[in-house]
Design an enzyme around this catalytic site. Structure first.
Site, PDB file in Angstrom:
ATOM      1  CE  LYS D  12      17.363  -3.937 -13.106  1.00 32.39           C
ATOM      2  NZ  LYS D  12      17.732  -5.330 -12.818  1.00 32.39           N
ATOM      3  CB  THR D  57      16.709  -6.049 -16.564  1.00 34.43           C
ATOM      4  OG1 THR D  57      17.249  -6.788 -15.473  1.00 34.43           O
ATOM      5  CG2 THR D  57      15.770  -6.930 -17.374  1.00 34.43           C
ATOM      6  CG  HIS D 246     -18.010   4.351  -1.228  1.00 31.97           C
ATOM      7  ND1 HIS D 246     -18.924   4.768  -2.162  1.00 31.97           N
ATOM      8  CD2 HIS D 246     -17.470   3.209  -1.728  1.00 31.97           C
ATOM      9  CE1 HIS D 246     -18.947   3.915  -3.178  1.00 31.97           C
ATOM     10  NE2 HIS D 246     -18.069   2.956  -2.947  1.00 31.97           N
TER      11      HIS D 246
END
Lengths: 281, 281, 281, 281
Positions: D12, D57, D246
């Site tokens: 999970k 999960t 940048h």
């Protein structure tokens, strides 16, 4: 001079709901996101914390799921109309209900020319939207499309604009025109054929975009709106928001190579942003 | 015990490039994003700031645009192969070039059964990917699909799993199965028919997903990978990453209403995440 | 009934600009994003593609960068005022200029109690915003904060609200209150001390949020707005948009364990969304 | 040549959990996101849909919330160690448990020099991360920082690099250096002072970045890693991923104005991306 509450709203946003509608031959899958936005007599909630006129946003969410079973059966506009009326009718403290709906696009998978009965693929980012507003003045229905990413490789230019000391852009009679369009239009009634009109208007928008000899984004924006108003009497007005998804010619000449509108830099920011409403006089 | 440089890479990412290829009957529009990832003899750049073996990432970007004119003419795999070889051949300090390419999907608009010659609509989030790696051991080509959002409304269950003190999930023989799949596969040669194979593998993946009687995500993941390996001898192995896009049954019973797999909560987080590689022995 | 152009705007969005202001003792680093939104006499651009009154969005972008050198020296409000006036004064076709500015937060790094002269760390998502509108009616300045993510672990409840058939929420006198607040306020003049007022208003908002005995989001929203209006005579009105970032009590009782407001599920969607304006009468 | 399952994992992801720890003087608020990634004897789940060795999960998610009450009391590393061992110890089919934890930063609000007992503001995007891997070979603990957005306005240059036909970049001895750094390091033991080491390593990274005379991103990357290894014997190796954010000098000269490293275009894409690991020999 005293201090007081002005305009205020509250509600539940992003109520994410999916539904399977079981037809004899196939499963129809729908996925929507709903916002509930309420206005009304909520002053004392703000000023003294009196919640007795407040319908919790959690309850609004439950209401959307509960009513979807019986009432989300065709267009999102119809479901929104039902929801707006439900909130107004059942809560005297609410003076206006605004229901915003966004439908995700799912397409049935197709193999060898036949649609699969229950397997789907995403239809992309483009989404059908609707906004229903109900108050004591009546009901307005606005439909639209969001994230409509379209592009044409030619029949678009931009020339004869103002030049000043900060101008560096070069005029061009042939450029890429791409936009992630957000369109919405208002109907003159809450009782029209929402699905058919939506499909027709979407096609008209795309055809106009594709076939227009564009002299600017503004020029095409207006043409698209005008075409819809000319063809669909049920539409009162239409608003188009068109961010310019720039494809900038890359300078290949610096490397001794021609670039005859072939290679471009695709950029996200900054972007031109053009908005306009086309109306009936 | 001294300190030294271990594995290191550098390059330019997100070189966003679009191209118009002018055919007699129509304009082909392509949009890709390229990452350049280089390895090599760069130790002194790190340790003493000696840049004499460093090809600037800005130059890498220029190179991608410049070479796209002549060499991006068919598949992204072919363009990637050209780029990888170009960087290796022209720079003795580079021992490995990895080129990662992602192609955005654009579809020509279609009106009355005919494709428009130069107007496009986005094909959605699904993207074709490719990774080319060239070094002194040779060249490997990995192709794939990312953001492949698919869903089936039935023929999917999950039962007979481990139960323990923290189990609250109910077994079900009929649930929605949706995933935003990321798939990639490795070819046994850098000289295969990339476009045809890609289209065929994509269809095989979708057909297997659609028609599988799924007992779990793992079960369908393996079936999809196995189907590709069975059908395409050019594929060495295939890896599928499948986040489970949960559609959870909404509890309508608390309001005295049945919910026979009709109304669901669509959630993003948390999500099950299943990954697996299927290989040849 | 004829068709015509209604409200329309255009401009350049996301002009991302950074600046170094060199003080004797340190470098001041600023980073902003600017939107230019123009209205005016642009009807023929839409209707017949006449661009002769159009200042290209590319030129707008250049103008922002060019003017930043001399005129972006203190607050974003002052820079926005200069830009709005510049566009209006230099372009007779423009009737309204709206400049939207967002400033990213950067903080100088601090080591051993001393600020570093030129190294910075991001100040987080919270951003200072400003909107300047200049037209023939005058100038309005709106300042604000966006993405102000705040939270209190107690002194917040929600009780005595409407109950109906879809109510499942339990009343609570002690819950987590978290919001990603978007606040904006209008000044009664374009000639106030923008930096000092901003800092003071931000502190007043945070103090009120922290110390309020909250009976609902609405209750705290109003208290925060009221506190600002009471303290700052230069502020005409203030609008707060407060999405509720829910932290939902996890049901540990199902595992035989108490959860005395200790363990929560942090969720993004759906979310309550509360908006309100506080005004002077 | 037969087809079979290769490497596979499941678990999970994005288990979003918040906790209030009530100290006598104040409330400590913590918010984390946890991924559980399991490997083991899951072949028949894939090949024949046999789920009898699968811990759902959903149960993994419940387990994280349930165990957080008693065991998430100090560092995320300690909680991760407990979780990894819990999954391994209680499930014979699991051969490896990998627990990935990300902690969001919250800071107590401070007014007039005093911390508020229970009101918080976000500490920004920067997050503390940890990855615990437990299998039959032992336990490894990796800690790190993600989204560490830092910048320096000077003491950074880039010169003497390779020039070729596609070079357009100009050499500079003075540029802005900004990066959204992702750092992680491996400890030589699972029994170290996680909180103290994290804070010390973070400070060492920031100090080195701030004070380094940077001849390239690579040069500073190595210096930062080396400084950590020199100072912290508990660290085996450290990996830094540094996208170059940048800030490109805007060409004001075209308008007849000097730009002495004052006005920059802040861009997101494309970006240089530098990665490196610094190790002990």
């Amino acid at each position: 001079m005293s201090i007081k509450l002005g305009k205020n709203t509250y509600g539940k946003n992003a109520v994410n709901l999916s539904k399977i509608i079981r037809h004899p031959e196939y499963h129809e899958f729908r996925q929507i996101s709903v916002n509930v936005v309420l206005e009304g007599d909520f002053e004392t909630a703000h000023t003294i914390g009196d919640n007795t006129k407040i319908l919790p946003t959690d309850t609004q969410k439950n209401t959307v799921y509960a009513l979807a079973k019986e009432h989300f059966v065709s267009s999102i506009e119809s479901f929104g109309l039902y929801l707006a009326n439900y909130f107004i009718s059942n809560n005297p403290s609410i003076s206006q209900a605004r229901i915003e709906l966004t439908e995700h696009s799912w397409k049935r998978l197709r193999f060898d020319g036949a649609y699969h009965p229950h397997a789907y693929c995403s239809g992309g980012n483009e989404k059908h939207t609707a906004v229903i507003v109900q108050n004591d003045k009546g009901i307005t229905v606005t439909s639209g499309i969001t994230d409509l990413l379209i592009l044409k490789t030619t029949d678009s230019g931009f020339e004869h604009y103002i030049k000043d000391q900060y101008t560096t852009l070069k005029e061009t009679s042939d450029r890429i025109f791409s936009t992630q369009c957000e369109v919405s239009w208002t109907y003159n009634s809450s009782n029209v054929l929402f699905v058919e009109l939506f499909n027709g208007i979407r096609t008209t928008l795309l055809q106009t975009f594709a076939n227009h000899q564009s002299l600017s984004v503004q020029h095409t924006l207006f043409a698209m709106g005008e075409a819809v108003l000319e063809k669909y009497a049920a539409v009162n007005d239409i608003t188009l928001n068109m961010p310019n998804k720039h494809h900038i010619l890359f300078n290949l000449e610096q490397f001794g190579v021609d670039n005859k509108n072939e290679i471009f830099i695709a950029t996200d920011e900054p972007y031109g942003y053009i908005t306009g409403t086309v109306v009936r006089e």
